[in-house]
Design a protein around this motif. Structure first.
Motif, PDB file in Angstrom:
ATOM      1  N   PHE A  71       0.808  -1.211   0.000  1.00 38.38           N
ATOM      2  CA  PHE A  71       0.000   0.000   0.000  1.00 38.38           C
ATOM      3  C   PHE A  71       0.848   1.271   0.000  1.00 38.38           C
ATOM      4  CE2 PHE A  71      -2.608  -3.249   2.171  1.00 38.38           C
ATOM      5  CZ  PHE A  71      -3.634  -3.326   1.241  1.00 38.38           C
ATOM      6  N   PHE A  72       2.104   1.162   0.417  1.00 40.57           N
ATOM      7  CA  PHE A  72       2.995   2.320   0.355  1.00 40.57           C
ATOM      8  C   PHE A  72       3.449   2.593  -1.075  1.00 40.57           C
ATOM      9  CE2 PHE A  72       4.732   1.884   4.985  1.00 40.57           C
ATOM     10  CZ  PHE A  72       3.457   2.179   5.455  1.00 40.57           C
ATOM     11  N   ASP A 119      -4.109  10.432  -7.580  1.00 39.22           N
ATOM     12  CA  ASP A 119      -4.443  10.405  -6.159  1.00 39.22           C
ATOM     13  C   ASP A 119      -5.911  10.046  -5.909  1.00 39.22           C
ATOM     14  OD1 ASP A 119      -5.666  12.669  -7.084  1.00 39.22           O
ATOM     15  OD2 ASP A 119      -4.665  14.063  -5.702  1.00 39.22           O
ATOM     16  N   PHE A 146      -5.162   6.716  -3.467  1.00 39.26           N
ATOM     17  CA  PHE A 146      -4.287   7.041  -2.341  1.00 39.26           C
ATOM     18  C   PHE A 146      -3.886   8.516  -2.405  1.00 39.26           C
ATOM     19  CE2 PHE A 146      -3.722   2.482  -2.830  1.00 39.26           C
ATOM     20  CZ  PHE A 146      -3.791   2.035  -1.504  1.00 39.26           C
ATOM     21  N   THR A 160       1.675   8.431  -1.199  1.00 40.72           N
ATOM     22  CA  THR A 160       2.360   7.135  -1.198  1.00 40.72           C
ATOM     23  C   THR A 160       3.871   7.353  -1.123  1.00 40.72           C
ATOM     24  OG1 THR A 160       2.577   7.045  -3.609  1.00 40.72           O
ATOM     25  CG2 THR A 160       0.553   6.108  -2.649  1.00 40.72           C
ATOM     26  N   ARG A 198      -5.763   5.929   3.438  1.00 35.94           N
ATOM     27  CA  ARG A 198      -5.313   6.235   2.076  1.00 35.94           C
ATOM     28  C   ARG A 198      -4.076   7.134   2.041  1.00 35.94           C
ATOM     29  NH1 ARG A 198      -9.493   4.494  -1.660  1.00 35.94           N
ATOM     30  NH2 ARG A 198     -10.941   3.348  -0.339  1.00 35.94           N
ATOM     31  N   ASP A 199      -3.304   7.155   3.117  1.00 40.29           N
ATOM     32  CA  ASP A 199      -2.111   7.998   3.187  1.00 40.29           C
ATOM     33  C   ASP A 199      -1.024   7.209   3.901  1.00 40.29           C
ATOM     34  OD1 ASP A 199      -0.130   9.896   4.192  1.00 40.29           O
ATOM     35  OD2 ASP A 199      -1.545  11.481   3.648  1.00 40.29           O
ATOM     36  N   TRP A 200       0.110   7.012   3.235  1.00 40.18           N
ATOM     37  CA  TRP A 200       1.127   6.113   3.791  1.00 40.18           C
ATOM     38  C   TRP A 200       1.637   6.595   5.148  1.00 40.18           C
ATOM     39  CZ3 TRP A 200       6.167   6.564   5.367  1.00 40.18           C
ATOM     40  CH2 TRP A 200       6.809   7.781   5.121  1.00 40.18           C
TER      41      TRP A 200
END
Length: 537
Positions: free
Chosen positions: A57-58, A126, A129, A132, A258-260
């Protein structure tokens, strides 16, 4: 089948078996004292799994393109139409861009031509996410390989953790290593969230890996040493369910945040909670006894007995008798706690088999995991399913090993996982649910195999080098997991069926070697190398 020579067989009359009372059973092998500690132990695999899998996910598979000039007000669609070559909109743009004739919104036809140049900055989609690592450090185009590098560096942290913390745990004790490794994980995780460069990011990830695995391995060994023989299976299996829970929690956090940056901080919370609860953990009484700390061992055991309501003068007398016997055995053994004890005559064969089984399991586990891309549908759901499938595997395995032992279920689960790998290539690709079902079935079986192997390893190795042995076994598993991706390259170079054949052959070899190991179900865990050699059931 046995690996013991005649002299060792002769000494089996002194072997501790299930008819002899275990040290922990004297004070309650499954009581409030253990359960309270276990509640905290359940947290430990969660950050391990979450940090390990977080790069999914990152650095997700999102769209990106060469960045627009800051001084030009133009839409993304218009920019793509006039500035980016259709055959490569990700990594190159036209050297000379005609900005005088911007197409209308409805006509995105490219009106530029000529030579192209490599992008020096990018924009990222975006819509899924907001932020990232992929975008923060521009891990695209000729820097895309750095994503794989970050994963390799994380695994390198595992390697170092297994060697250093495994050794320290057997030398200075379980409790201080748990505190030390968790502190390293928390500090590295917080620093990682504020990384200012890719190199800072991966270095922090290295220390996160070392820390979380140091906690995970050491606390599992501690758990096996404070639980009575009849309850080790249940506690060991439930403890390992944290890995699947960690994957599921990561999926939920990634879907919601949704934000690393915030995802990373959120998956660090369990480590912070564990750090604040370090005072709950006792030192392993078995470790204390094997290192001659009899007074401290008696103090821990008396506390456990009183908390479990099983302490009396008669109990104390029995404990002191066992302590005195253990002391004599250690003096006759002259045990130094060296890892070389695992390679003594009568024990080295089992050690090599255990290491091979870990390598095969790691190899097949990741081999099956790579096929999850064949699962159709939402990527968040697919990731969660592949993590959650491990929980029913652990629950079912728990019931099976309590009645069938360790050896035979391990052999069967490993064999079925190998067959699943082989069938993925053979069965038709349509309907797609057949592939998905087979991948999940294979993941189910190899998870069951790993769970049994974890407990089997802790029960075969002696207390004096148990943590170091488990660490080296884990290193073997990681070697297998690192080799697995190269099998895909071999399949492309030779034939797609070759990797599946290799998986099947290794699974078959592992299945055969499992049958050479002794059954350890309901056996008292060995404290010395001699006791480990004498297990022969």
């Amino acid at each position: 089948m046995t690996m013991l020579n005649d002299a060792e067989k002769k000494g089996q009359t002194d072997h501790k078996d299930e008819n002899e009372e275990d040290l922990m059973d004297l004070v309650g092998g499954d009581g409030p004292w253990q359960r309270w500690i276990f509640l905290v132990i359940l947290l430990c695999p969660i950050p391990d799994a979450s940090h390990n899998m977080s790069m999914s996910f990152f650095a997700p598979n999102i769209d990106y393109w060469c960045a627009r000039p800051a001084d030009i007000n133009i839409s993304v669609e218009q920019w793509k139409a006039i500035a980016l070559p259709p055959e490569d909109q990700h990594c190159s743009k036209y050297k000379f861009i005609n900005m005088s004739n911007i197409p209308e919104e409805s006509l995105y036809l490219n009106n530029s031509s000529g030579p192209t140049i490599t992008c020096d900055s990018w924009e990222y989609d975006d819509s899924v996410f907001a932020s990232t690592v992929l975008g923060k450090f521009n891990l695209v185009c000729n820097r895309e390989w750095l994503i794989s590098m970050s994963k390799s560096i994380f695994i390198a942290g595992y390697f170092v953790s297994n060697i250093i913390f495994g050794y320290l745990s057997d030398k200075i004790g379980r409790r201080p290593v748990i505190v030390l490794s968790d502190a390293i994980a928390v500090i590295a995780a917080v620093a990682c969230a504020f990384s200012t460069s890719y190199y800072m990011f991966v270095i922090c990830r290295f220390f996160i890996a070392a820390g979380v695995l140091g906690v995970d391995n050491t606390i599992f060994v501690l758990l096996m040493e404070i639980i009575g023989p009849k309850h080790r299976s249940a506690y060991g299996m439930i403890a390992q369910s944290g890995w699947g829970v960690g994957c599921a929690i990561l999926t939920i956090l990634a879907w919601y945040l949704r934000d690393w940056f915030w995802i990373h901080l959120a998956i660090t919370v369990p480590s912070i909670i564990l750090l604040s609860s370090w005072w709950l953990f006792p030192e392993s009484p078995r470790w204390l006894l094997t290192h001659g700390k009899t007074d401290e061992a008696l103090k821990v055991l008396s506390k456990a007995g009183k908390r479990n309501g099983m302490y009396s003068n008669a109990t104390e007398a029995k404990i002191k008798e066992i302590i005195a016997k253990s002391k004599k055995e250690q003096e006759s053994e002259k045990s130094s706690g060296s890892i070389l004890q695992l390679f003594k005559p009568g024990l080295w064969q089992r050690t090599l088999i255990i290491f091979f089984l870990w390598s095969v399991n790691g190899f097949i586990y990741y081999g099956i995991s790579y096929n999850t891309n064949d699962l159709a549908g939402d990527p968040f759901l697919n990731f969660a399913l592949c993590g959650l499938i491990e929980i029913p595997a652990q629950i079912l395995t728990l019931f099976i090993i309590q009645s069938k032992g360790r050896r035979n279920p391990l052999a069967v689960s490993l064999a079925v996982a190998g067959v699943a790998c082989f069938l993925v290539y053979i069965i038709p690709k349509d309907p797609t649910w057949m592939i998905a079902a087979l991948i999940l079935a294979g993941k189910f079986c190899v998870t069951a195999s790993f769970c049994i192997l974890y407990i089997f390893t802790a029960e075969i190795f002696p207390t004096t080098v148990r943590n170091a042995g488990l660490g080296l076994a884990s290193v073997s598993g990681q070697i297998g997991s690192l080799a697995s991706p190269f099998m895909r390259e071999l399949g492309k170079a030779v034939h797609p069926l070759v990797p599946n054949i290799v998986y099947g052959i290794l699974a078959a070899a592992g299945t055969a070697l499992v049958l050479l190991l002794p059954e350890t179900n309901n056996c008292i865990v060995p404290d010395t190398p001699q006791e480990a050699k004498d297990i022969n059931r």
